[in-house]
Design a protein around this motif. Sequence first.
Motif, short mmCIF file in Angstrom:
data_model
loop_
_atom_site.label_atom_id
_atom_site.label_comp_id
_atom_site.label_asym_id
_atom_site.label_seq_id
_atom_site.Cartn_x
_atom_site.Cartn_y
_atom_site.Cartn_z
N PRO A 149 -9.59 15.19 14.66
CA PRO A 149 -9.23 16.36 13.84
C PRO A 149 -7.82 16.33 13.27
O PRO A 149 -7.55 16.99 12.27
CB PRO A 149 -9.40 17.52 14.82
CG PRO A 149 -9.29 16.92 16.18
CD PRO A 149 -9.83 15.53 16.07
N ALA A 150 -6.90 15.57 13.88
CA ALA A 150 -5.52 15.55 13.42
C ALA A 150 -5.07 14.11 13.22
O ALA A 150 -5.06 13.33 14.18
CB ALA A 150 -4.59 16.26 14.41
N VAL A 151 -4.73 13.75 11.99
CA VAL A 151 -4.31 12.39 11.66
C VAL A 151 -3.03 12.47 10.82
O VAL A 151 -2.99 13.20 9.82
CB VAL A 151 -5.39 11.62 10.89
CG1 VAL A 151 -4.91 10.23 10.50
CG2 VAL A 151 -6.67 11.51 11.72
N ARG A 152 -2.04 11.72 11.21
CA ARG A 152 -0.84 11.56 10.39
C ARG A 152 -1.08 10.42 9.42
O ARG A 152 -1.37 9.30 9.85
CB ARG A 152 0.37 11.26 11.27
CG ARG A 152 1.62 10.85 10.51
CD ARG A 152 2.69 10.37 11.46
NE ARG A 152 3.77 9.68 10.77
CZ ARG A 152 4.70 8.96 11.40
NH1 ARG A 152 4.68 8.85 12.73
NH2 ARG A 152 5.64 8.36 10.70
N THR A 153 -1.02 10.67 8.14
CA THR A 153 -1.29 9.63 7.17
C THR A 153 0.01 8.97 6.70
O THR A 153 1.06 9.60 6.62
CB THR A 153 -2.05 10.17 5.95
OG1 THR A 153 -1.29 11.21 5.32
CG2 THR A 153 -3.41 10.70 6.38
N VAL A 154 -0.10 7.68 6.40
CA VAL A 154 1.01 6.91 5.86
C VAL A 154 0.56 6.21 4.59
O VAL A 154 -0.63 5.98 4.39
CB VAL A 154 1.53 5.87 6.89
CG1 VAL A 154 2.21 6.56 8.06
CG2 VAL A 154 0.40 4.97 7.38
N ALA A 155 1.50 5.88 3.75
CA ALA A 155 1.21 5.22 2.48
C ALA A 155 1.96 3.90 2.43
O ALA A 155 2.81 3.60 3.27
CB ALA A 155 1.62 6.12 1.31
N ASP A 156 1.61 3.09 1.43
CA ASP A 156 2.28 1.82 1.23
C ASP A 156 3.77 2.05 1.06
O ASP A 156 4.20 2.90 0.29
CB ASP A 156 1.71 1.16 -0.03
CG ASP A 156 2.20 -0.27 -0.20
OD1 ASP A 156 1.66 -1.15 0.48
OD2 ASP A 156 3.12 -0.48 -1.01
N GLY A 157 4.57 1.30 1.83
CA GLY A 157 6.02 1.44 1.78
C GLY A 157 6.61 2.33 2.84
O GLY A 157 7.84 2.37 3.00
N ASP A 158 5.77 3.06 3.59
CA ASP A 158 6.28 3.87 4.69
C ASP A 158 6.66 2.99 5.87
O ASP A 158 6.40 1.78 5.88
CB ASP A 158 5.23 4.90 5.12
CG ASP A 158 5.06 6.03 4.13
OD1 ASP A 158 5.92 6.17 3.24
OD2 ASP A 158 4.06 6.78 4.24
N ALA A 159 7.27 3.60 6.88
CA ALA A 159 7.67 2.86 8.08
C ALA A 159 7.39 3.70 9.32
O ALA A 159 7.49 4.93 9.28
CB ALA A 159 9.15 2.49 8.02
N LEU A 160 7.01 3.01 10.39
CA LEU A 160 6.85 3.63 11.70
C LEU A 160 8.02 3.19 12.56
O LEU A 160 8.23 1.99 12.75
CB LEU A 160 5.52 3.20 12.34
CG LEU A 160 4.25 3.60 11.59
CD1 LEU A 160 3.03 3.01 12.31
CD2 LEU A 160 4.12 5.11 11.51
N THR A 161 8.76 4.15 13.08
CA THR A 161 9.95 3.82 13.86
C THR A 161 9.67 3.95 15.35
O THR A 161 8.91 4.81 15.80
CB THR A 161 11.12 4.73 13.48
OG1 THR A 161 10.74 6.10 13.68
CG2 THR A 161 11.50 4.53 12.02
#
Length: 349
Positions: A149-161
């Motif tokens: 039910p809950a998803v954090r979306t990322v796009a091309d060029g984002d970063a996970l720290t």
Amino acid sequence: MVATDVTGAEGVVPLRIDTPFLVGAVNVWLIEDEPLTLVDTGANTGTGLLQLRGLLAQHGYGLADVGRIVVTHQHLDHAGLAGPLAQVSGAEVVAFTGMDEYLAGGPASALAEERFDRDLMRHNGVPATTVAGWWAARPDTRGFASEVPAVRTVADGDALTFAGRTLHVHHRPGHSPSDLVLHDRDRGTLIVGDHLLAGHPPVPMIGPSLPGDAPRGRPDPAAPAGDDDAPFTVARRGSALLDLRDSLRRTRELGAAIALTGHGAAITDVAANVDRRLAEHDASAEALLAELRRDGPGTGHELSVRTAPGGRAHPYFGLCGTLGALDQLVDEGHALVADGDGPPRYEAR
């Protein structure tokens, strides 16, 4: 074979989780950093959850220690367990743009994708009896999916720290619309899901576009010109193979030394792997062009059967591979779709 040779992938550990699919076990990657992260999950089975719990315990962790789950793409051997795992651990789930709606649908999204596959086969000349037989014989994948039910979306060029690293996100459609890879620039390492594989080449799987504003990728080059905002249907499908080839070239440019894959062994020469896959695509297209010139036009299904060893091709996977090679030929000006009613028929130029 699980990817055990991950020299240089500091703090990233493979966990081998069995799946109910012919592809076999999946590599779930444990990132021992803060937050403790799993990249992919396996299918939604009790066996998979118990295996994951046991393997985490071998490294000194429990399910409740997991703080983040990253899904590399939508296929159920990689994303199916995300819902129960997030519920048990409280971890956030991260995936590409459009995957929030897709994962929220869970079994309904999996069923809609299979219905698209069935329509794609019919549209390209697969006999109704073959489609019905495939539909009846396939495993009911809804049982291996889960609602998230809950998803954090990322796009091309984002970063996970993380506390000790940064993973740069790159969208790499082709095997599916949602494929992403994670690039640790400092260590020269990629986590790639099924975008790259050391063994069998990734299948360019044609499917529906992702919901919302997610990029659609390259269109079918043989489709008639029309309204770009028209609904995405099998008649206006994307070209998974052309997407994959573009994605492979962009991955090569990253200059990474190691790719940690979704199945099998790690890749220790990324550039050579990419070059081999592109050469395989070229060889398949050349062989199909020779077939068209020798024995004449055909539908995607007819050409899939004509070029398959022994004339036996999987009605969906074989069709996707053949349509990919046809897309490449049309894109390069070597083939076209003949005029006429019924399923599209391809001919050499």
